[in-house]
Design an enzyme around this catalytic site. Structure first.
Site, PDB file in Angstrom:
ATOM      1  N   ARG A  26      75.220  19.318  -4.021  1.00 21.69           N
ATOM      2  CA  ARG A  26      74.141  18.422  -4.440  1.00 21.69           C
ATOM      3  C   ARG A  26      72.776  19.073  -4.195  1.00 21.69           C
ATOM      4  O   ARG A  26      72.582  19.785  -3.199  1.00 21.69           O
ATOM      5  CB  ARG A  26      74.236  17.091  -3.696  1.00 21.69           C
ATOM      6  CG  ARG A  26      75.521  16.340  -4.014  1.00 21.69           C
ATOM      7  CD  ARG A  26      75.510  14.945  -3.440  1.00 21.69           C
ATOM      8  NE  ARG A  26      76.805  14.298  -3.594  1.00 21.69           N
ATOM      9  CZ  ARG A  26      77.062  13.043  -3.260  1.00 21.69           C
ATOM     10  NH1 ARG A  26      76.095  12.296  -2.738  1.00 21.69           N
ATOM     11  NH2 ARG A  26      78.262  12.536  -3.421  1.00 21.69           N
TER      12      ARG A  26
ATOM     13  N   LYS B 213      71.863   3.410   4.316  1.00 24.65           N
ATOM     14  CA  LYS B 213      71.127   4.490   4.977  1.00 24.65           C
ATOM     15  C   LYS B 213      69.885   4.878   4.176  1.00 24.65           C
ATOM     16  O   LYS B 213      68.836   5.191   4.738  1.00 24.65           O
ATOM     17  CB  LYS B 213      72.031   5.701   5.184  1.00 24.65           C
ATOM     18  CG  LYS B 213      73.044   5.535   6.310  1.00 24.65           C
ATOM     19  CD  LYS B 213      73.790   6.826   6.578  1.00 24.65           C
ATOM     20  CE  LYS B 213      74.731   6.691   7.753  1.00 24.65           C
ATOM     21  NZ  LYS B 213      75.451   7.948   8.056  1.00 24.65           N
TER      22      LYS B 213
ATOM     23  N   TYR C 251      87.554   7.861  11.124  1.00 23.92           N
ATOM     24  CA  TYR C 251      88.038   7.299  12.390  1.00 23.92           C
ATOM     25  C   TYR C 251      89.459   7.764  12.711  1.00 23.92           C
ATOM     26  O   TYR C 251      89.727   8.289  13.781  1.00 23.92           O
ATOM     27  CB  TYR C 251      88.048   5.766  12.309  1.00 23.92           C
ATOM     28  CG  TYR C 251      86.736   5.083  12.603  1.00 23.92           C
ATOM     29  CD1 TYR C 251      85.555   5.790  12.791  1.00 23.92           C
ATOM     30  CD2 TYR C 251      86.672   3.698  12.696  1.00 23.92           C
ATOM     31  CE1 TYR C 251      84.361   5.141  13.058  1.00 23.92           C
ATOM     32  CE2 TYR C 251      85.487   3.033  12.963  1.00 23.92           C
ATOM     33  CZ  TYR C 251      84.334   3.757  13.142  1.00 23.92           C
ATOM     34  OH  TYR C 251      83.158   3.122  13.414  1.00 23.92           O
TER      35      TYR C 251
END
Length: 271
Positions: free
Chosen positions: A158, A66, A214
C-alpha cells in the site's frame, strides 16, 4: 473523582483489553479506576467522544475506528504521525492526545521471544500484509535496526506503507520467508492461513513468527511454522505490551506487565 477508560470498536465483545487493564488496576491498587467496552462503528467516534465528561481519562481504539481516532486527536505523538495510526486517546487540557502503542507492543513481544536485534539489522524481516497494523510492525522493525523489509501481499504494498518505509530509510525487497529472522503476520482472520505454504521447508534457526491474531497458536499457520522449526508468538503477547503502554499513558503509573501477562495468558488458555 473516579477515573474511567474503555476500549472502542465494532465488534468489541471479543476484546481482552478490559481484562488486561482491570488486572493492571487491581495490581496497582487503583480502586477508583474502571475500564469498560463500547461498540463504536466507523463515523460514530466523534459524537461518542463529545458525550464523555471529565471522568473519562482515556480510550483504547480498535477497528474500524482507528482512522476516526487519528482525525479526532487534537495532538498526536511523533509515532502516531509516523505510522498514520492512532489506537490510544488520552484526555489532556488541550483535548484528546493520540498515540500508537501497537509499535511498542510488537517490539516488546519480539524481544520477549528472544529475537536478536542484530539479526533484524543484518537479515531481511518479512511482514505479511501492508495495512495499518503492518505499518506499526514496520515501525517496530525499523526501531530494532531494520534497513530492509519484505512484504507478502496479495497485490502490491500500500502507498502509505511504502511512504513510511521510504521516510525511515528502509528499502523494500522481495520476500524470503524461510530465511527471514522474523516474520510478522498482520493479515486478519483466516486469510492468513492460506499463507501457511510459505513454511513448507525448514526455516532459519531461531526464526520468530509473530502472529497478531489472539488464537494464533491454534491455526494452520501455527502448525506450519512449528513443523518448519520456527518459534510462534501469539497476538496476546503484543496485546499485553501495547495495553501496558496504554496504562502508563492513561494513569501515569508504571504498568504491572507480569500481572497483565498472567491474566491474558490464562484467558487464552481457557478459550
Amino acid at each position: 473523582m473516579s477515573a474511567r477508560a474503555a476500549v472502542l470498536g465494532k465488534p468489541i465483545d471479543h476484546s481482552l483489553s478490559p481484562l488486561l487493564h482491570q488486572a493492571a488496576y487491581a495490581e496497582l491498587g487503583l480502586t477508583d479506576w474502571t475500564y469498560e467496552r463500547f461498540e463504536v462503528g466507523e463515523g460514530e467516534l466523534a459524537p461518542f467522544l463529545s458525550g464523555r465528561d471529565a471522568t473519562w481519562r482515556g480510550f483504547s481504539v480498535t477497528m474500524p475506528v482507528k482512522g476516526d481516532a487519528y482525525a479526532a486527536a487534537a495532538t498526536r505523538s511523533p509515532l502516531a504521525e509516523r505510522t498514520g495510526a492512532v489506537n490510544t486517546l488520552v484526555r489532556t487540557s488541550g483535548g484528546w492526545a493520540g498515540d500508537n502503542t501497537d509499535v511498542y507492543g510488537v517490539r516488546q513481544a519480539l524481544l520477549d521471544a528472544g529475537l536478536d536485534p542484530a539479526a533484524v539489522r543484518d537479515g531481511l524481516p518479512v511482514i505479511l500484509g501492508s495495512g495499518a497494523t503492518a505499518r506499526s510492525a514496520l515501525a517496530a522493525l525499523t526501531d530494532l535496526g531494520a534497513t530492509r523489509v519484505a512484504f507478502v501481499v496479495r497485490d502490491r504494498v500500500r502507498p502509505g506503507t511504502q511512504a513510511q518505509a521510504a521516510a525511515d530509510g528502509v528499502s523494500i525487497d522481495g520476500p524470503d520467508v524461510p530465511g527471514a529472522p522474523v516474520v510478522i503476520n498482520t493479515v486478519p482472520g483466516t486469510a492468513a492461513d492460506d499463507l501457511a505454504e510459505l513454511w513448507q521447508v525448514p526455516v532459519r534457526a531461531g526464526q520468530v513468527v509473530l502472529d497478531v491474531r489472539y488464537a494464533a497458536d491454534r491455526t494452520p499457520l501455527a502448525a506450519a511454522v512449528a513443523a518448519a522449526g520456527g518459534h510462534l508468538v501469539g497476538g496476546i503477547e503484543m496485546l499485553v505490551h501495547q495495553a501496558a503502554q496504554q496504562v502508563r499513558l492513561m494513569t501515569g503509573h508504571e504498568a504491572p506487565v507480569d500481572a497483565m501477562q498472567a491474566a491474558g495468558r490464562a484467558a487464552m488458555a481457557a478459550r
